[in-house]
Design an enzyme around this catalytic site. Structure first.
Site, PDB file in Angstrom:
ATOM      1  CG  ASN A   1       8.992  -1.089   0.760  1.00 22.84           C
ATOM      2  OD1 ASN A   1       8.390  -1.087  -0.338  1.00 22.84           O
ATOM      3  ND2 ASN A   1       8.445  -1.395   2.012  1.00 22.84           N
TER       4      ASN A   1
ATOM      5  CG  PHE B   1       9.752   4.877  -7.281  1.00 17.74           C
ATOM      6  CD1 PHE B   1       9.990   5.005  -5.846  1.00 17.74           C
ATOM      7  CD2 PHE B   1       9.011   4.405  -7.782  1.00 17.74           C
ATOM      8  CE1 PHE B   1       8.675   5.001  -5.163  1.00 17.74           C
ATOM      9  CE2 PHE B   1       7.627   4.141  -7.020  1.00 17.74           C
ATOM     10  CZ  PHE B   1       7.610   4.409  -5.647  1.00 17.74           C
ATOM     11  CB  ILE B   2      14.175   7.932 -11.989  1.00 18.46           C
ATOM     12  CG1 ILE B   2      13.134   8.139 -13.074  1.00 18.46           C
ATOM     13  CG2 ILE B   2      14.663   6.453 -11.903  1.00 18.46           C
ATOM     14  CD1 ILE B   2      13.827   7.672 -14.403  1.00 18.46           C
TER      15      ILE B   2
ATOM     16  CB  CYS C   1       7.607   1.536   3.995  1.00 16.66           C
ATOM     17  SG  CYS C   1       6.052   1.154   4.666  1.00 16.66           S
TER      18      CYS C   1
ATOM     19  CG  LEU D   1      -1.780  -0.982   1.480  1.00 14.18           C
ATOM     20  CD1 LEU D   1      -2.656  -1.063   2.863  1.00 14.18           C
ATOM     21  CD2 LEU D   1      -2.636  -1.423   0.405  1.00 14.18           C
TER      22      LEU D   1
END
Length: 434
Positions: free
Chosen positions: A211, A252-253, A263, A153
């Site tokens: 993660n 995510f870059i 997390c 999530l």
């Protein structure tokens, strides 16, 4: 189905509410009396879009029950999810006290054959330890099965992630457990190809690896941003150049001032610790964590380069305190580090966040910081604006308002969301990697 969720934190509350929304009978159990009392009154302890609405509607239907009575919940269900916290210890290892205490409580209160599902993020081997604790403390001849069902999530879109998962990982020991959990999740999944079935240990590992890999992409790109600054390249252009490669992708870059939350920092450290416990030194993961901690100082260093080491007599306005938009979570947020470093050097801070101010106050009790109720009121008599969290309301700048309110037209953009063209209007704009 009739389900017990033990733990009403982020994962337990969202998961239990979504199960109830699909027509299951869900008992959400917690030993925090005040939290349960508030939940019964539809007072939600976290900010998550649409969660309050779903909690209220499912309580009204009688499908979502909040209680501190574990025995009553277990008597009325045969699938038990453990969703308690697994905080990091001082040495970076995962603290499993809550998980193991719940295992003992289950053993003391269970009366039916049951499936125990570990939803908490736990190191490899924890599920079998939980099964061992329960079975060794059972008073009666009760059969239990164990499974790992890691959560994926994302805070801010957790309801959508739960209701429309891109995959459901199930780690189990037999087909009956696989079939039971596939049936439970069938309301969320139309295509069976989203179920990924594996052994328990691999399921436990999958959560940490997911993660850790995402955190690695962030830290890698932040390091590239720092190299771009040294060489005169622009990291935003570099992102476009590499993200078009389908092997890499654009997610995510984005360069920025570091990741936070509950997390990524905890799970990277937890995986490092697991590797070390098993005789392996994870050099890449160790550096991912180090790069991220250093990245939280990038904006501070830019502020020092502009104003000097002594920030006495200067006031800085912060936009955004949560570790990401659409959440009130400030755990490990870059804002905590940035604010501390500014105050340490004599500066004062005014801060605004749409949702996270109260949580920030709980984690940050230093003097020299005040909080405002609007993004523009926080600018009055300040010497610079620092953008830390890219909430949507911060994206469109009223430059006239900034010019009127700020003492100096200076912006430190920690997420690279502003156009360099504002420099043509007399603003000093400092970004990361460009």
């Amino acid at each position: 189905m009739k389900i017990t969720i033990i733990g009403t934190g982020y994962v337990g509350l969202v998961t239990g509410t979504c199960f109830a929304e699909m027509g299951n009978k869900v008992y959400c159990v917690d030993n925090d009396l005040e939290k349960i009392a508030n939940l019964k009154e539809n007072i939600i302890p976290i900010y998550e879009p649409n969660l309050e609405t779903l909690v209220k509607s499912n309580q009204n239907k009688g499908d979502l029950i909040f209680t501190t009575n574990l025995k009553d919940a277990l008597d009325n269900s045969n699938i038990i999810f453990i969703a308690v916290g697994t905080p990091a210890s001082d040495d970076g290892s995962v603290n499993l006290d809550y998980v193991y205490n719940v295992a003992l409580e289950i053993a003391e209160n269970i009366t039916n054959d049951s499936l125990i599902v570990i939803k908490s993020t736990v190191p490899v081997g924890t599920a079998f330890k939980v099964k061992e604790i329960i079975e060794s403390n059972l008073d009666e001849d009760i059969k239990i099965d164990i499974a790992s069902n890691p959560e994926f999530l994302k805070e801010g879109v957790a309801i959508n992630d739960c209701m429309h998962p891109d995959r459901v990982i199930i780690g189990a020991e037999n087909e009956m457990v696989f079939d039971t959990l596939k049936e439970l999740y069938s309301s969320f999944i139309v295509n069976n190809d989203r179920f990924i079935l594996m052994d328990v240990r691999s399921a436990e590992m999958s959560k940490y690896v997911a993660n850790a890999l995402l955190a690695t992409k962030i830290s890698f790109m932040n390091e590239i941003a720092n190299i771009c600054e040294k060489t005169g390249a622009n990291v935003k252009n570099v992102r476009l150049g590499i993200g078009s490669d389908k092997r890499i992708g654009y997610d995510f870059i984005y360069a920025g001032c570091g990741y936070g939350g509950s997390c990524f920092p905890k799970d990277v450290k937890g995986l490092i610790n697991t590797a070390m416990d098993n005789g392996y030194v994870p050099k890449i993961l160790s550096y991912v964590d180090e790069v991220n901690e250093n990245q939280k100082l990038v904006l501070v260093n830019k502020i020092i380069d502009r104003f000097g080491e002594d920030l006495s007599g200067l006031t800085f306005s912060i936009w955004g305190l949560s570790f990401k938009p659409q959440t009130d979570d400030v755990r490990c947020a870059p804002s905590l580090k940035i604010a501390s470093e500014i105050i340490k050097r004599g500066g004062k801070i005014k801060a605004y966040d749409p949702k996270a101010i109260d949580n920030f106050k709980l984690n940050f009790d230093l003097d020299n910081i005040t909080y405002k109720k609007s993004k523009y009121d926080v600018l009055d008599d300040s010497d610079a604006l620092i953008l830390i969290t890219e909430w949507k309301e911060f994206r469109a700048l009223d430059l006239d308002e900034l010019s009127k309110r700020l003492n100096q037209k200076i912006i430190f953009d920690g997420r690279n969301i502003y156009s360099p063209k504002i420099r043509e209007l007399g603003f000093e704009l400092y970004q990361i990697g460009c």
